[in-house]
Design an enzyme around this catalytic site. Structure first.
Site, PDB file in Angstrom:
ATOM      1  N   GLY A   1     -61.041 -36.200  60.246  1.00 26.22           N
ATOM      2  CA  GLY A   1     -61.015 -34.852  59.672  1.00 26.22           C
ATOM      3  C   GLY A   1     -62.090 -34.709  58.612  1.00 26.22           C
ATOM      4  CG  PHE A   2     -64.238 -37.230  57.938  1.00 23.63           C
ATOM      5  CD1 PHE A   2     -63.786 -38.435  57.421  1.00 23.63           C
ATOM      6  CD2 PHE A   2     -64.540 -37.166  59.282  1.00 23.63           C
ATOM      7  CE1 PHE A   2     -63.650 -39.553  58.233  1.00 23.63           C
ATOM      8  CE2 PHE A   2     -64.411 -38.275  60.101  1.00 23.63           C
ATOM      9  CZ  PHE A   2     -63.974 -39.470  59.580  1.00 23.63           C
TER      10      PHE A   2
ATOM     11  CD  GLU B   1     -61.663 -37.469  49.485  1.00 28.00           C
ATOM     12  OE1 GLU B   1     -62.451 -36.531  49.588  1.00 28.00           O
ATOM     13  OE2 GLU B   1     -60.485 -37.332  49.114  1.00 28.00           O
TER      14      GLU B   1
ATOM     15  N   GLY C   1     -54.425 -42.808  45.542  1.00 28.67           N
ATOM     16  CA  GLY C   1     -55.303 -42.439  46.646  1.00 28.67           C
ATOM     17  C   GLY C   1     -56.622 -43.183  46.527  1.00 28.67           C
TER      18      GLY C   1
ATOM     19  NE  ARG D   1     -47.245 -53.181  45.929  1.00 22.80           N
ATOM     20  CZ  ARG D   1     -45.955 -53.195  46.250  1.00 22.80           C
ATOM     21  NH1 ARG D   1     -45.153 -52.246  45.788  1.00 22.80           N
ATOM     22  NH2 ARG D   1     -45.486 -54.144  47.013  1.00 22.80           N
TER      23      ARG D   1
ATOM     24  CB  THR E   1     -55.259 -49.739  56.551  1.00 20.36           C
ATOM     25  OG1 THR E   1     -54.302 -49.912  55.510  1.00 20.36           O
ATOM     26  CG2 THR E   1     -54.606 -50.041  57.885  1.00 20.36           C
TER      27      THR E   1
END
Ligand code: FES
Ligand code: FES
Lengths: 716, 191
Positions: free
Chosen positions: A220-221, A677, A674, A600, A606
């Site tokens: 998606g980005f 990015e 998060g 964390r 991933t």
């Protein structure tokens, strides 16, 4: 303990066998194919559309133009085909509908559009007199003028970057089916809940009448965050014609109707003491805006949040042009951050201070704009870990000091930083009577690993093996949850998943200890240990399996929980090595190391992949990616993947990812923040800084293509 | 009938057709586009993953669109439709080709292998296993093409070094940028 482990993707098997069904893979009985016709002027009016030839193509069911298209409004976007005005090149001017894809495509070629064109403007350079400051786009902290006056050294430079296009490998696709006034849409979306609302609003039907599904998304980005007008039009056509309809964008169409990163000009002024401490930071930028929207998506957040500086001024200007509206694109900070981190490198040479040391001297625990303390911050550790792994201490600071054969070798670095989003989210966890566990939440896995991480979270909260847990995502029939954008999925939804799973655990433990038939009967519930699918007494002398407890209970145990979460700021440091061949101005990135504080780490495998992906985006932004706009026609000249260059396999070296891996205490996501990015933000500057170190030449305009570097190398 | 139950019905049909080699009727009407014939349609037989599929297509239909829109073999992805991304890579008589750049009518008498035909029942191909182990995928949009290309890269012998793999896998774009992991997976499977 499974959270944090490098667990293999649970959706891996579906994706490597071709079994995973993406939106474009849906085919429904009676389905029609829609294909778009794109306008060829950027400004003016459509005066006539001749659809005669298109309608004569066998299999064509209907051709829609602004004269007969369904009437719609969009919550957030300019809606094409509602009138004859043209606001950008590549605007939708007609839609053909046919029984097969080929028929719809052929018909689209045959639609004849006549225009009354006006002269457009597409790039900032052509509209400098029209630059202005939209509302709420200026922030001043302290007294920047005084800070500059107090500076012993000043760096003032201009930097620029071109428009970019997201280019997920999966093009946008939408498949709509109506049943009365109920709509089901298979949509390439980063947010099924948002999409549901957008469809419901457009058709004035209750939100509960709309079901949106996106169990797999091919990237998606940012360009699949909103529902774009073409999806609404496709659904409207399906309703009007009474048959399911499918529309998949051609790659070239993705360069005008699903947004871009805006062209960005900026001026950085840094004032500093001789020891490197900043006295002022002034950041003035200008970006492309469209005629139909004032929204801006490239923000100078790093200038406001990253370094200790008492006097800060950011001013985000825009200029209205005949281009589509831009949008967030993976790491919207990238453009402004490139300016800041390059200017700091320039300052380091002015001062004769090592670039890492300069950043250490301006480190802060406190947000310099708000005065708030960051909940946790291990950026200094990132500088140390990254520099050590890279071997930074061996760097000879003198530009042009290292040659290997024909090639100059250079090392550069930059800080990385991204503030991630967070939104309230809900999740359901149910243990069935056979002891298997299902979790459902209406967030997405857009390739980042959500399925896998939530499987780990549920398994750990309950104390059951991973293979006893199934996670289902991205269906509006599930509890509402966050958009997968702004690196916010894990931060926003993990808390709810964990809370629901923990509640189920508590309920099942209660079932055991309260039932005389259980070997755990009578034990205090809070002392029960759960592991490997079993409930144990504290001394482990007695146990009973979840399966046994549930079998006796005979019906599922379920909980739905809702959590909010705070935004967070993930930072890091990136180090790169480049080799520059001065004969051709060719740059290759030959080594990369990044060290990160992302709270964390939920899954090392991933998370590492996210870092590699981000770093590679940085290589693309630094060396090749740019959308070329023709200034005369305001049209994208390179709307394809052979001339809009992305980094390919041969462009990417070995990359090392290091994580501090310390939980953020304010995160409800088990300490995670998060991250996706963060690892792009510093890479373009780090590469430019490495090129300067290699050659003594500074390029301030992205990307660092051969023509620009050769010009620099050949002058003086 | 909801979209999902319809999808399941078709999956069952398709599964049935793989068990019995030549259930032509089932595959022929796998999708509405497959049922749509025009005057210029020609009858062809495509041999995909060891099974013959008879279908009527216009000569302009690409192999990719025949697989995806007619045979409901949607594992092969369309990223660009013009030979630039590699998402549509399949094997034709063992060679990797971009299925968007070839017409279905030209590929009769060709042994076509798609991502759906790589595993043997439940047993994954070693490269499929390696992709999972090495996390050589994220969104999965490029993955079927990467794997088919990787299988060919190995059989071509272009795996003598990481650099050689990088070079010979550079026709397959990955926007999630799993490249180093793709190289590692191919190295594993080439051993
Ligand atoms: S779809 Fe065939 S190469 Fe891109
Ligand atoms: S895994 Fe997303 S494009 Fe390759």
């Amino acid at each position: 303990m499974t959270v944090g482990q490098p667990v293999e993707r649970v959706d891996g098997r579906a994706k490597v066998t071709g079994a995973a069904r993406y939106a474009a893979d849906r085919t429904l009985p009676g389905m029609l194919y829609c294909h778009l016709v794109m306008g060829t002027i950027a400004r003016g009016r459509v005066t006539a559309v001749d659809t005669t030839a298109a309608r004569a193509v066998p299999g064509v069911v209907e051709v829609f133009t602004h004269e007969n298209a369904p009437r719609l409004t969009s919550e957030q976007h300019f809606m094409p085909l509602q009138g004859n005005q043209i606001h950008y090149n590549g605007q939708i001017v007609a839609i053909t509908v046919a029984t097969t894809l080929e028929q719809a495509q052929e018909a689209a070629e045959l639609v004849r559009v006549t225009y009354a064109p006006e002269t457009p403007k597409a790039v900032i350079a052509d509209a400098l007199a029209e630059v202005y400051l939209p509302a709420n786009q200026e922030v001043i902290v302290g007294d920047p003028a005084a800070g500059l006056a107090a500076a012993e050294v000043t760096v003032k430079q201009n930097y620029s970057s071109p428009p970019h296009h997201h280019n997920p490998i999966e093009p946008h696709a939408t498949v709509a089916q109506w049943d009365g006034d109920r709509l089901t849409v298979h949509e390439t979306t980063q947010g099924v809940v948002n999409a549901q609302r957008t469809f419901a609003t457009a058709f004035a039907i209750p939100q509960t009448n709309v079901r949106v599904l996106a169990p797999y998304l091919g990237g998606g980005f940012g360009c699949k965050s909103p529902v774009w007008p073409h999806s609404l039009l496709n659904a409207a056509i399906a309703r009007q014609l009474g048959r399911p309809a499918k529309m998949v964008l051609a790659r070239s169409q993705m360069y005008s109707i699903v947004s871009h990163r805006a062209e960005f000009w900026q001026q950085l002024t840094l004032g500093a003491k001789r020891d490197g401490t900043l006295t002022a930071l002034v950041h003035v930028s200008t970006q492309q805006l469209s005629r139909t929207s004032e929204n801006m998506y490239s923000h100078s957040i790093s200038s406001r949040m990253l370094y200790a500086c008492p006097n800060i001024h950011t001013r985000q200007q825009g200029v209205r042009l005949d281009v589509p509206t831009s949008r967030f694109m993976r790491s919207p900070q990238m453009a402004s951050h490139f300016g800041l981190e390059t200017a700091l490198d320039e300052l380091s040479y002015e001062l004769g201070v090592d670039p890492v040391e300069l950043r250490r001297r301006n480190y802060t625990d406190v947000n310099p704009t708000t005065g708030e303390r960051f909940s946790s911050r291990f950026l200094l550790e990132c500088y140390n870990l990254g520099a050590d792994a890279f071997g930074w201490s061996r760097r000879n600071p003198k530009p042009g000091s290292t040659k290997d054969g024909h090639e100059f070798v250079g090392w550069g670095m930059a800080t990385e930083a991204h503030d991630h989003s967070a939104s309230p989210s809900s999740a359901m966890v149910r243990m069935a009577a056979d002891g298997t566990v299902l979790s459902q939440t209406a967030t997405q896995d857009i390739g980042t690993g959500t399925y896998t991480v939530f499987t780990q979270v549920v398994a750990e909260a309950l104390g059951v093996p991973l293979n006893q847990v199934k996670v289902e995502l991205a269906d509006t029939n599930f509890p509402a949850a966050a958009l997968s954008a702004g690196s916010g999925t894990i931060a926003s939804v993990t808390g709810a998943v964990n809370a629901a799973a923990s509640a189920v655990r508590t309920a099942v433990v209660q079932l055991a200890v309260s039932n005389p038939a259980s070997p755990l009967h009578g034990l205090p519930a809070e002392q029960i240990i759960t592991q490997h699918g079993y409930l144990f007494s504290p001394d482990r002398s007695r146990r009973e399996s979840y399966r046994a407890v549930m079998a006796r209970h005979g019906s599922p145990v379920q909980n739905t929980s809702t959590m909010t979460n705070a935004r967070g700021y993930s930072t890091g440091a990136v180090f790169v090595e480049v080799r520059v061949d001065p004969r051709y101005g060719r740059v290759r990135v030959t080594r990369g190391v990044g060290a990160y504080d992302a709270g964390r780490v939920m899954n090392r495998k991933t998370a590492r992949s996210q870092m590699i992906g981000g770093f590679t985006w940085g290589i693309g932004n630094a060396l090749m990616e740019h959308t070329v706009l023709d200034r005369r026609t305001a049209r994208v000249v390179n709307p394809n993947l052979s001339t809009y260059l992305l980094a390919v396999n041969a462009d990417v070296p070995d990359i090392q990812a290091i994580f501090v891996d310390k939980p953020d205490p304010v995160s409800t996501a088990l300490g995670a923040r998060g991250f996706g990015e963060t690892p792009i933000t510093g890479v373009p500057a780090a590469i430019g800084n490495a090129i300067f170190h290699a050659t003594g030449r500074r390029i301030r305009d992205l990307p660092f293509t051969q023509d620009k570097l050769l010009r620099e190398l050949l002058t003086q | 009938m909801t979209a999902d139950s319809e999808f399941k019905r078709r999956t069952v049909l398709k599964a049935g057709s793989t068990a019995v080699t030549a259930t032509f009727v089932a595959t022929r009407t796998a999708t509405p586009a497959a049922a749509a014939q025009t005057e210029s349609s020609v009858d062809i037989t495509l041999r995909v993953n060891g099974h013959d599929h008879r279908l009527a297509v216009e000569p302009r239909v690409t192999l990719l669109d025949a697989l995806r829109e007619r045979l409901d073999l949607t594992g092969t992805k369309k990223g660009c439709d013009r030979g630039e991304c590699g998402a549509c890579t399949v094997l034709a008589d063992g060679r990797r080709i971009k299925s968007c750049l070839t017409l279905a009518v030209m590929r009769q008498n060709t042994e076509i292998t798609t991502i759906e035909g790589l595993a043997r029942g439940d047993r994954l191909h070693p490269l499929q296993e390696a992709f999972i182990r090495r996390d050589a995928l994220q969104c999965g949009g490029c993955t079927p093409g990467q794997i088919m290309s990787g299988v060919a890269c190995i059989s071509e012998g272009h795996t003598r070094s990481a650099d050689e793999i990088r070079e010979w896998m550079s026709g397959n774009l990955c926007r999630c940028a799993c490249y180093p992991n793709i190289v590692a997976a191919i190295q594993d499977a080439a051993k």
